[in-house]
Design an enzyme around this catalytic site. Sequence first.
Site, PDB file in Angstrom:
ATOM      1  N   ASN A  38       0.830  -1.207   0.000  1.00 41.52           N
ATOM      2  CA  ASN A  38       0.000   0.000   0.000  1.00 41.52           C
ATOM      3  C   ASN A  38       0.864   1.257   0.000  1.00 41.52           C
ATOM      4  O   ASN A  38       0.561   2.246   0.673  1.00 41.52           O
ATOM      5  CB  ASN A  38      -0.988   0.012   1.183  1.00 41.52           C
ATOM      6  CG  ASN A  38      -0.298  -0.247   2.505  1.00 41.52           C
ATOM      7  OD1 ASN A  38       0.915  -0.080   2.622  1.00 41.52           O
ATOM      8  ND2 ASN A  38      -1.060  -0.641   3.512  1.00 41.52           N
ATOM      9  N   SER A 135      -1.415   4.249  17.546  1.00 41.80           N
ATOM     10  CA  SER A 135      -2.547   5.064  17.105  1.00 41.80           C
ATOM     11  C   SER A 135      -3.446   5.420  18.274  1.00 41.80           C
ATOM     12  O   SER A 135      -3.560   4.655  19.243  1.00 41.80           O
ATOM     13  CB  SER A 135      -3.340   4.276  16.053  1.00 41.80           C
ATOM     14  OG  SER A 135      -4.609   4.854  15.830  1.00 41.80           O
ATOM     15  N   TYR A 161      -7.935  -3.369  12.910  1.00 39.42           N
ATOM     16  CA  TYR A 161      -6.728  -2.536  12.785  1.00 39.42           C
ATOM     17  C   TYR A 161      -6.344  -1.954  14.141  1.00 39.42           C
ATOM     18  O   TYR A 161      -5.190  -2.066  14.589  1.00 39.42           O
ATOM     19  CB  TYR A 161      -6.961  -1.413  11.774  1.00 39.42           C
ATOM     20  CG  TYR A 161      -5.997  -0.267  11.911  1.00 39.42           C
ATOM     21  CD1 TYR A 161      -4.684  -0.366  11.435  1.00 39.42           C
ATOM     22  CD2 TYR A 161      -6.369   0.918  12.548  1.00 39.42           C
ATOM     23  CE1 TYR A 161      -3.786   0.680  11.583  1.00 39.42           C
ATOM     24  CE2 TYR A 161      -5.478   1.968  12.698  1.00 39.42           C
ATOM     25  CZ  TYR A 161      -4.186   1.844  12.222  1.00 39.42           C
ATOM     26  OH  TYR A 161      -3.299   2.875  12.380  1.00 39.42           O
ATOM     27  N   LYS A 165      -2.956  -2.623  16.858  1.00 35.86           N
ATOM     28  CA  LYS A 165      -2.094  -1.603  17.476  1.00 35.86           C
ATOM     29  C   LYS A 165      -2.030  -1.811  18.989  1.00 35.86           C
ATOM     30  O   LYS A 165      -0.954  -1.760  19.602  1.00 35.86           O
ATOM     31  CB  LYS A 165      -2.601  -0.199  17.148  1.00 35.86           C
ATOM     32  CG  LYS A 165      -2.484   0.202  15.687  1.00 35.86           C
ATOM     33  CD  LYS A 165      -1.035   0.291  15.239  1.00 35.86           C
ATOM     34  CE  LYS A 165      -0.907   0.865  13.828  1.00 35.86           C
ATOM     35  NZ  LYS A 165       0.497   0.866  13.353  1.00 35.86           N
ATOM     36  N   TYR A 195      -0.481   8.275  17.539  1.00 34.89           N
ATOM     37  CA  TYR A 195      -0.830   9.414  16.686  1.00 34.89           C
ATOM     38  C   TYR A 195      -2.320   9.701  16.773  1.00 34.89           C
ATOM     39  O   TYR A 195      -3.123   8.793  16.881  1.00 34.89           O
ATOM     40  CB  TYR A 195      -0.584   9.145  15.205  1.00 34.89           C
ATOM     41  CG  TYR A 195       0.667   8.458  14.794  1.00 34.89           C
ATOM     42  CD1 TYR A 195       1.826   8.534  15.541  1.00 34.89           C
ATOM     43  CD2 TYR A 195       0.693   7.738  13.612  1.00 34.89           C
ATOM     44  CE1 TYR A 195       2.978   7.908  15.114  1.00 34.89           C
ATOM     45  CE2 TYR A 195       1.833   7.107  13.180  1.00 34.89           C
ATOM     46  CZ  TYR A 195       2.982   7.195  13.942  1.00 34.89           C
ATOM     47  OH  TYR A 195       4.115   6.570  13.516  1.00 34.89           O
ATOM     48  N   LEU A 218     -10.600  11.203   6.379  1.00 32.91           N
ATOM     49  CA  LEU A 218     -11.357  12.373   5.912  1.00 32.91           C
ATOM     50  C   LEU A 218     -10.609  13.213   4.888  1.00 32.91           C
ATOM     51  O   LEU A 218     -11.114  13.451   3.786  1.00 32.91           O
ATOM     52  CB  LEU A 218     -11.740  13.246   7.120  1.00 32.91           C
ATOM     53  CG  LEU A 218     -12.377  14.599   6.774  1.00 32.91           C
ATOM     54  CD1 LEU A 218     -13.741  14.423   6.111  1.00 32.91           C
ATOM     55  CD2 LEU A 218     -12.492  15.477   8.023  1.00 32.91           C
ATOM     56  N   ARG A 249     -12.112  16.137  15.789  1.00 32.64           N
ATOM     57  CA  ARG A 249     -10.904  15.326  15.942  1.00 32.64           C
ATOM     58  C   ARG A 249      -9.671  16.228  16.025  1.00 32.64           C
ATOM     59  O   ARG A 249      -9.702  17.394  15.641  1.00 32.64           O
ATOM     60  CB  ARG A 249     -10.737  14.367  14.746  1.00 32.64           C
ATOM     61  CG  ARG A 249     -11.868  13.350  14.585  1.00 32.64           C
ATOM     62  CD  ARG A 249     -11.879  12.330  15.699  1.00 32.64           C
ATOM     63  NE  ARG A 249     -12.937  11.325  15.530  1.00 32.64           N
ATOM     64  CZ  ARG A 249     -14.163  11.433  16.029  1.00 32.64           C
ATOM     65  NH1 ARG A 249     -14.507  12.522  16.723  1.00 32.64           N
ATOM     66  NH2 ARG A 249     -15.054  10.471  15.853  1.00 32.64           N
ATOM     67  N   ASP A 314     -18.433   5.689  15.984  1.00 29.95           N
ATOM     68  CA  ASP A 314     -17.845   7.027  16.000  1.00 29.95           C
ATOM     69  C   ASP A 314     -18.250   7.772  17.273  1.00 29.95           C
ATOM     70  O   ASP A 314     -19.387   7.642  17.745  1.00 29.95           O
ATOM     71  CB  ASP A 314     -18.311   7.840  14.782  1.00 29.95           C
ATOM     72  CG  ASP A 314     -17.496   7.526  13.535  1.00 29.95           C
ATOM     73  OD1 ASP A 314     -16.511   6.775  13.647  1.00 29.95           O
ATOM     74  OD2 ASP A 314     -17.843   8.038  12.462  1.00 29.95           O
TER      75      ASP A 314
END
Length: 356
Positions: A38, A135, A161, A165, A195, A218, A249, A314
């Site tokens: 990727n 993350s 994912y 982490k 992050y 986004l 965010r 979310d």
Amino acid sequence: MSVPTILVTGGCGYIGSHTIITLLEKGYNVVVVDNLVNSSKVSIDRVAEIVNLNKEERTKRLVVHEVDVCDKEGLRKVFESSPTFQACIHFAGLKAVGESTQIPLKYYHNNLTGTFILLELMDEFNCHSIVFSSSATVYGAADKMPITEDTPVGAGITNAYGRTKYMIEEILRDFYKSKTLGGAETDWSVVVLRYFNPVGNHSSGKIGEDPTGIPNNLMPYVAQVAIGRREFLTVFGSDYSTHDGTGVRDYIHVVDLAEGHLSAIQYTDKKKSGIFTFNLGTGNGYSVLDMVKAMGKACGHEIKYKLGDRRPGDIATCYADASLAKAEIGWEAKLTLEDMCRDLWSWQSQNPNGFK
């Protein structure tokens, strides 16, 4: 005095390539390992341009191996063919949040196995400093803001994912503890960097985020709407308890993020041993519509969007307390929202189809 060499896994990717610029500019040599699943090798050619490496310097200072970290023998050859690495920055891994919910076993296998193999070879070849690319997803659905390093992790993570982490963080802690059993001293140094939301790119516009397929994040999506690759943005949720109803965010310029990795490497060099965790964010929250408007200003025209329903999992607001990173490693974010959008537009307008 020999020049220190840093191993960077996943170095052809978005954050990796920006970090390599920072390392090269500070005098480090870099060896990159990337399977290019990727990412694009073109990014490293652009990095060499940005840092003004001639052919001879490129051969000595920026070496790229097309190797998967899950390929132990292939990775072993990298260690055997290189001088001793001062440290490793571990970016390599699958990272598409949505895809990870559809093919979780692939994510668990790739991200965890690659880390196991990397740690085994680092131990064998006496490279005992690692900076891990984690993350803010490890915090799950944190409900108290700002998020500090003491905020609970592991619960409420909504995708494979994010769980990889979290699991790798736990693996690193157990691995480090194993080196200190019975009170033994160790020279292992582990830094976990959590992050928040990386945005923007190098001011030259030569490198940037180049997602394959539909962007998961986004701002790459907004940039593709701005350049005309996509018709409009769907904003997921407009009834949150925020200033304009859309999710808030913490967005951080990727160049600031790259500087965070340099600070972490320098910190491990001074501290020698220990396990440390730092948030990398700005401490400011911007809504989806704040970002859309800022990008519209940067590109000079309105960004089309439609309001949609909330996405499961979310949360309304998420932003960092990054004061520990400032106190301990001397790092803080310096670039603004305007810088992020200006640089993102510079990349997208110069490279409308990414590196292709």
